[in-house]
Design a protein around this motif. Structure first.
Motif, PDB file in Angstrom:
ATOM      1  N   GLN A  58       0.835  -1.199   0.000  1.00 39.93           N
ATOM      2  CA  GLN A  58       0.000   0.000   0.000  1.00 39.93           C
ATOM      3  C   GLN A  58       0.874   1.255   0.000  1.00 39.93           C
ATOM      4  N   THR A  59       1.951   1.237   0.770  1.00 37.98           N
ATOM      5  CA  THR A  59       2.856   2.386   0.817  1.00 37.98           C
ATOM      6  C   THR A  59       3.518   2.618  -0.536  1.00 37.98           C
ATOM      7  N   GLU A  61       2.363   1.726  -3.485  1.00 36.19           N
ATOM      8  CA  GLU A  61       1.341   2.224  -4.406  1.00 36.19           C
ATOM      9  C   GLU A  61       1.013   3.689  -4.133  1.00 36.19           C
ATOM     10  N   LEU A  62       0.985   4.066  -2.869  1.00 36.86           N
ATOM     11  CA  LEU A  62       0.711   5.452  -2.506  1.00 36.86           C
ATOM     12  C   LEU A  62       1.828   6.371  -2.989  1.00 36.86           C
ATOM     13  N   ARG A  63       3.057   5.932  -2.792  1.00 37.40           N
ATOM     14  CA  ARG A  63       4.200   6.736  -3.261  1.00 37.40           C
ATOM     15  C   ARG A  63       4.178   6.867  -4.784  1.00 37.40           C
ATOM     16  N   SER A  65       1.517   6.840  -6.651  1.00 37.45           N
ATOM     17  CA  SER A  65       0.428   7.764  -6.973  1.00 37.45           C
ATOM     18  C   SER A  65       0.860   9.207  -6.777  1.00 37.45           C
ATOM     19  N   VAL A  66       1.591   9.464  -5.708  1.00 42.65           N
ATOM     20  CA  VAL A  66       2.082  10.823  -5.458  1.00 42.65           C
ATOM     21  C   VAL A  66       3.094  11.216  -6.543  1.00 42.65           C
ATOM     22  N   LEU A 109      -6.216   9.469  -4.295  1.00 44.69           N
ATOM     23  CA  LEU A 109      -5.347   9.490  -3.119  1.00 44.69           C
ATOM     24  C   LEU A 109      -6.174   9.629  -1.844  1.00 44.69           C
ATOM     25  N   ALA A 112      -7.550   6.344  -0.942  1.00 45.83           N
ATOM     26  CA  ALA A 112      -6.519   5.412  -0.477  1.00 45.83           C
ATOM     27  C   ALA A 112      -6.106   5.667   0.966  1.00 45.83           C
ATOM     28  N   VAL A 113      -6.158   6.911   1.406  1.00 47.87           N
ATOM     29  CA  VAL A 113      -5.690   7.233   2.760  1.00 47.87           C
ATOM     30  C   VAL A 113      -6.830   7.637   3.687  1.00 47.87           C
ATOM     31  N   ALA A 119      -2.082  10.756   7.239  1.00 46.68           N
ATOM     32  CA  ALA A 119      -2.034  10.850   5.779  1.00 46.68           C
ATOM     33  C   ALA A 119      -3.161  11.748   5.278  1.00 46.68           C
ATOM     34  N   LEU A 123      -2.662  14.900   2.985  1.00 47.46           N
ATOM     35  CA  LEU A 123      -3.365  14.996   1.710  1.00 47.46           C
ATOM     36  C   LEU A 123      -4.118  16.322   1.603  1.00 47.46           C
TER      37      LEU A 123
END
Length: 144
Positions: A58-59, A61-63, A65-66, A109, A112-113, A119, A123
Protein backbone atom coordinates in the motif's frame (compact mmCIF):
# COMPACT_ATOMS: atom_id res chain seq x y z
CA UNK A 1 22.32 -65.64 47.74
CA UNK A 2 21.81 -62.39 49.63
CA UNK A 3 18.60 -60.49 50.30
CA UNK A 4 19.54 -57.77 47.78
CA UNK A 5 17.76 -58.00 44.55
CA UNK A 6 19.83 -58.75 41.60
CA UNK A 7 19.05 -57.26 38.26
CA UNK A 8 19.99 -58.88 35.05
CA UNK A 9 20.39 -56.60 32.10
CA UNK A 10 18.91 -57.51 28.71
CA UNK A 11 22.37 -58.15 27.46
CA UNK A 12 22.78 -60.78 30.15
CA UNK A 13 25.72 -59.04 31.78
CA UNK A 14 25.04 -60.52 35.18
CA UNK A 15 24.09 -59.52 38.66
CA UNK A 16 26.38 -56.48 38.98
CA UNK A 17 24.67 -54.40 36.22
CA UNK A 18 22.76 -51.23 36.95
CA UNK A 19 19.01 -51.52 37.43
CA UNK A 20 16.77 -50.52 34.48
CA UNK A 21 15.30 -47.06 34.66
CA UNK A 22 11.61 -46.39 34.61
CA UNK A 23 10.42 -44.76 31.37
CA UNK A 24 9.46 -41.09 31.95
CA UNK A 25 6.95 -39.17 29.83
CA UNK A 26 8.18 -35.78 31.04
CA UNK A 27 10.79 -35.23 28.27
CA UNK A 28 8.33 -36.39 25.62
CA UNK A 29 5.59 -34.05 26.86
CA UNK A 30 8.07 -31.16 27.15
CA UNK A 31 9.25 -31.77 23.59
CA UNK A 32 5.69 -31.91 22.30
CA UNK A 33 4.79 -28.65 24.08
CA UNK A 34 7.90 -27.02 22.63
CA UNK A 35 6.88 -28.19 19.15
CA UNK A 36 3.36 -26.75 19.63
CA UNK A 37 4.88 -23.44 20.77
CA UNK A 38 7.17 -23.30 17.72
CA UNK A 39 4.26 -24.02 15.35
CA UNK A 40 2.10 -21.35 17.04
CA UNK A 41 4.91 -18.79 16.88
CA UNK A 42 5.50 -19.60 13.21
CA UNK A 43 1.82 -19.08 12.47
CA UNK A 44 1.83 -15.75 14.31
CA UNK A 45 4.94 -14.57 12.52
CA UNK A 46 3.51 -15.60 9.16
CA UNK A 47 0.33 -13.62 9.82
CA UNK A 48 2.39 -10.61 10.90
CA UNK A 49 4.52 -10.87 7.77
CA UNK A 50 1.43 -10.93 5.56
CA UNK A 51 0.23 -7.76 7.26
CA UNK A 52 3.61 -6.11 6.76
CA UNK A 53 3.65 -7.10 3.09
CA UNK A 54 0.19 -5.60 2.60
CA UNK A 55 1.25 -2.39 4.37
CA UNK A 56 4.40 -2.19 2.27
CA UNK A 57 2.46 -2.76 -0.93
CA UNK A 58 0.00 0.00 0.00
CA UNK A 59 2.86 2.39 0.82
CA UNK A 60 4.60 1.68 -2.49
CA UNK A 61 1.34 2.22 -4.41
CA UNK A 62 0.71 5.45 -2.51
CA UNK A 63 4.20 6.74 -3.26
CA UNK A 64 3.73 5.86 -6.94
CA UNK A 65 0.43 7.76 -6.97
CA UNK A 66 2.08 10.82 -5.46
CA UNK A 67 4.90 10.57 -8.02
CA UNK A 68 2.33 10.42 -10.86
CA UNK A 69 0.58 13.46 -9.40
CA UNK A 70 3.87 15.34 -9.32
CA UNK A 71 4.51 14.35 -12.93
CA UNK A 72 1.08 15.65 -13.92
CA UNK A 73 1.83 18.97 -12.22
CA UNK A 74 5.09 19.17 -14.14
CA UNK A 75 3.20 18.45 -17.38
CA UNK A 76 0.74 21.25 -16.61
CA UNK A 77 3.58 23.66 -15.88
CA UNK A 78 5.40 22.64 -19.06
CA UNK A 79 2.24 23.20 -21.08
CA UNK A 80 1.74 26.61 -19.48
CA UNK A 81 5.33 27.64 -20.25
CA UNK A 82 4.95 26.48 -23.85
CA UNK A 83 1.88 28.66 -24.22
CA UNK A 84 3.54 31.66 -22.59
CA UNK A 85 6.60 31.35 -24.83
CA UNK A 86 4.80 30.74 -28.13
CA UNK A 87 1.25 32.10 -27.61
CA UNK A 88 0.00 29.01 -29.43
CA UNK A 89 -3.29 27.60 -28.16
CA UNK A 90 -2.08 24.08 -28.96
CA UNK A 91 -0.11 24.17 -25.71
CA UNK A 92 -3.27 24.78 -23.69
CA UNK A 93 -4.90 21.45 -24.59
CA UNK A 94 -2.42 19.38 -22.54
CA UNK A 95 -2.80 21.86 -19.67
CA UNK A 96 -6.58 21.51 -19.60
CA UNK A 97 -6.38 17.73 -19.91
CA UNK A 98 -3.84 17.49 -17.10
CA UNK A 99 -5.92 19.75 -14.90
CA UNK A 100 -8.79 17.23 -14.87
CA UNK A 101 -6.46 14.30 -14.32
CA UNK A 102 -4.89 16.05 -11.31
CA UNK A 103 -8.28 16.41 -9.65
CA UNK A 104 -9.05 12.73 -10.25
CA UNK A 105 -5.62 11.70 -8.92
CA UNK A 106 -6.20 13.72 -5.74
CA UNK A 107 -9.59 12.03 -5.28
CA UNK A 108 -8.01 8.58 -5.68
CA UNK A 109 -5.35 9.49 -3.12
CA UNK A 110 -8.06 10.64 -0.72
CA UNK A 111 -9.80 7.26 -1.07
CA UNK A 112 -6.52 5.41 -0.48
CA UNK A 113 -5.69 7.23 2.76
CA UNK A 114 -9.21 7.72 4.11
CA UNK A 115 -8.55 5.56 7.19
CA UNK A 116 -5.27 7.21 8.17
CA UNK A 117 -5.50 10.50 10.03
CA UNK A 118 -1.90 11.61 9.48
CA UNK A 119 -2.03 10.85 5.78
CA UNK A 120 -5.42 12.57 5.56
CA UNK A 121 -3.94 15.77 7.00
CA UNK A 122 -0.98 15.56 4.62
CA UNK A 123 -3.36 15.00 1.71
CA UNK A 124 -5.41 18.06 2.68
CA UNK A 125 -2.21 20.11 2.59
CA UNK A 126 -1.21 18.53 -0.74
CA UNK A 127 -4.64 19.30 -2.16
CA UNK A 128 -4.33 22.96 -1.06
CA UNK A 129 -0.81 23.35 -2.49
CA UNK A 130 -1.84 21.67 -5.74
CA UNK A 131 -4.88 23.92 -6.02
CA UNK A 132 -2.72 27.00 -5.43
CA UNK A 133 -0.26 25.89 -8.10
CA UNK A 134 -3.01 25.24 -10.66
CA UNK A 135 -4.58 28.63 -9.85
CA UNK A 136 -1.20 30.31 -10.38
CA UNK A 137 -0.79 28.55 -13.73
CA UNK A 138 -4.30 29.61 -14.80
CA UNK A 139 -3.67 33.24 -13.75
CA UNK A 140 -0.49 33.50 -15.79
CA UNK A 141 -2.25 31.99 -18.78
CA UNK A 142 -5.17 34.42 -18.39
CA UNK A 143 -2.80 37.39 -18.08
CA UNK A 144 -0.99 36.44 -21.25
Amino acid sequence: MSDARQFISPSGAGPDSTPPRAFSLAPLVAGFLLLVAVVAATGGLTAMQRGNVADTRQTVELRASVARLFSMLQDAETSQRGYLLTSEDAYLAPFRETEGRITAALDRLADAVAAELEAGAALAKLRAVTGDKLAELRRTIDLH
